[in-house]
Design an enzyme around this catalytic site. Structure first.
Site, PDB file in Angstrom:
ATOM      1  N   PHE A 119     -17.504 -48.254   3.949  1.00 52.29           N
ATOM      2  CA  PHE A 119     -17.011 -48.779   5.228  1.00 52.29           C
ATOM      3  C   PHE A 119     -18.212 -49.030   6.138  1.00 52.29           C
ATOM      4  CE2 PHE A 119     -17.692 -45.074   7.955  1.00 52.29           C
ATOM      5  CZ  PHE A 119     -17.808 -44.049   7.035  1.00 52.29           C
ATOM      6  N   ASP A 143     -19.848 -36.624  13.859  1.00 49.89           N
ATOM      7  CA  ASP A 143     -20.302 -37.773  14.629  1.00 49.89           C
ATOM      8  C   ASP A 143     -21.506 -38.327  13.885  1.00 49.89           C
ATOM      9  OD1 ASP A 143     -19.558 -39.279  17.029  1.00 49.89           O
ATOM     10  OD2 ASP A 143     -21.653 -38.986  17.573  1.00 49.89           O
TER      11      ASP A 143
HETATM   12  P1  ITT Z   1     -14.020 -40.671  14.462  1.00 50.05           P
HETATM   13  O1  ITT Z   1     -14.751 -40.501  15.767  1.00 50.05           O
HETATM   14  O2  ITT Z   1     -12.537 -40.699  14.620  1.00 50.05           O
HETATM   15  O3  ITT Z   1     -14.458 -39.681  13.416  1.00 50.05           O
HETATM   16  P2  ITT Z   1     -15.563 -43.139  14.299  1.00 50.05           P
HETATM   17  O4  ITT Z   1     -15.656 -44.227  13.271  1.00 50.05           O
HETATM   18  O5  ITT Z   1     -15.343 -43.561  15.736  1.00 50.05           O
HETATM   19  O6  ITT Z   1     -14.387 -42.117  13.828  1.00 50.05           O
HETATM   20  P3  ITT Z   1     -18.171 -42.107  15.003  1.00 50.05           P
HETATM   21  O7  ITT Z   1     -17.900 -42.116  16.453  1.00 50.05           O
HETATM   22  O8  ITT Z   1     -18.891 -40.935  14.415  1.00 50.05           O
HETATM   23  O9  ITT Z   1     -16.807 -42.204  14.169  1.00 50.05           O
HETATM   24  O10 ITT Z   1     -18.935 -43.452  14.626  1.00 50.05           O
HETATM   25  C1  ITT Z   1     -19.571 -43.551  13.413  1.00 50.05           C
HETATM   26  C2  ITT Z   1     -19.884 -45.019  13.130  1.00 50.05           C
HETATM   27  O11 ITT Z   1     -21.167 -45.078  12.479  1.00 50.05           O
HETATM   28  C3  ITT Z   1     -18.885 -45.582  12.142  1.00 50.05           C
HETATM   29  O12 ITT Z   1     -17.755 -46.160  12.790  1.00 50.05           O
HETATM   30  C4  ITT Z   1     -19.733 -46.610  11.392  1.00 50.05           C
HETATM   31  O13 ITT Z   1     -19.853 -47.792  12.155  1.00 50.05           O
HETATM   32  C5  ITT Z   1     -21.105 -45.925  11.352  1.00 50.05           C
HETATM   33  N1  ITT Z   1     -21.205 -45.079  10.142  1.00 50.05           N
HETATM   34  C6  ITT Z   1     -21.206 -43.717  10.103  1.00 50.05           C
HETATM   35  N2  ITT Z   1     -21.241 -43.267   8.847  1.00 50.05           N
HETATM   36  C7  ITT Z   1     -21.228 -44.364   8.058  1.00 50.05           C
HETATM   37  C8  ITT Z   1     -21.232 -44.562   6.671  1.00 50.05           C
HETATM   38  O14 ITT Z   1     -21.181 -43.541   5.817  1.00 50.05           O
HETATM   39  N3  ITT Z   1     -21.244 -45.810   6.210  1.00 50.05           N
HETATM   40  C9  ITT Z   1     -21.265 -46.861   7.052  1.00 50.05           C
HETATM   41  N4  ITT Z   1     -21.242 -46.775   8.385  1.00 50.05           N
HETATM   42  C10 ITT Z   1     -21.222 -45.528   8.895  1.00 50.05           C
END
Ligand code: ITT
Length: 200
Positions: free
Chosen positions: A153, A70
């Protein structure tokens, strides 16, 4: 060979974690590889709780050691928002990464730069029994007003690493993994996974 399930629906995350776990003595599988698609509600009040909700649900359903992350972007001028809500920051259905970046820049417009921020990632490693261990990684940077770069992303095109003079979206995945919050957290998880594999 034992299997490790990487429980994420985010293709960018999956690719990064896959590369970071390269060489581990186990077969890496994604939820789609084992036809498992759980709708886990991220109802936790912090990253660790949400990471555990995802990891434990998938570990129990699959019977496999499971890694979930997360993560989020915490912007100082916005009292650490979007934070836990980074993936859902734009509230309308079907919002894209580009929509979320635009909304963030709109919110930052009235604030005085530099817009310091950091990415945070909590990795949860769960056994099918539900037992869970955690690691964390943080990556500091600055939000910039125009997008730069095509890679990565999420918020990567507006997240500048000042010491490199590049945004996260201008880095190859290997370089991003070397510096990023996820790279740090997954590298810390690697020896714990080795132990888990030994004690199956
Ligand atoms: P999962 O829960 O299925 O893993 P998710 O995208 O919903 O996928 P999260 O709930 O952890 O995952 O949300 C993380 C968000 O934070 C992600 O969608 C991005 O908007 C941002 N984020 C996290 N890591 C990032 C990165 O390395 N680069 C850019 N944005 C990031």
């Amino acid at each position: 060979m034992s299997k490790i399930l990487v429980a994420t629906h985010n293709a960018g995350k999956l690719e990064e974690i896959w590369a970071l776990l390269n060489g581990i003595p186990a077969e890496l599988v994604a939820p789609a590889d084992i036809n498992l698609d759980l709708a886990v509600k991220e109802t936790g009040s912090n990253y660790a709780e949400n990471a555990a909700l995802k990891a434990v649900a998938y570990a129990k359903a699959s019977g496999l050691i499971t890694l979930a992350d997360d993560s989020g972007l915490e912007v100082d001028a916005l009292d650490s928002l979007p934070g836990l809500h980074s993936a859902r920051f734009a509230p309308w259905t079907g919002a894209s990464d580009a929509d979320r970046r635009r909304l963030l820049l709109e919110r930052l417009q009235p604030k005085t730069p530099p817009w310091t921020a950091h990415f945070r990632c909590i990795v949860a490693l769960a056994r099918p029994s539900g037992e869970t261990q955690y690691t964390q990684g943080i990556c500091p940077g600055v939000i910039i007003p125009e997008e730069r770069g095509e890679k990565g992303f999420g918020y990567d095109p507006i997240f500048l690493l000042p010491e490199l003079g590049k945004t996260m979206a201008e880095l190859d995945m290997e370089e991003k993994n070397r510096l990023s919050h996820r790279g740090r957290a997954v590298r810390a998880a690697y020896p714990i996974l080795l132990e888990m594999l030994k004690n199956l």
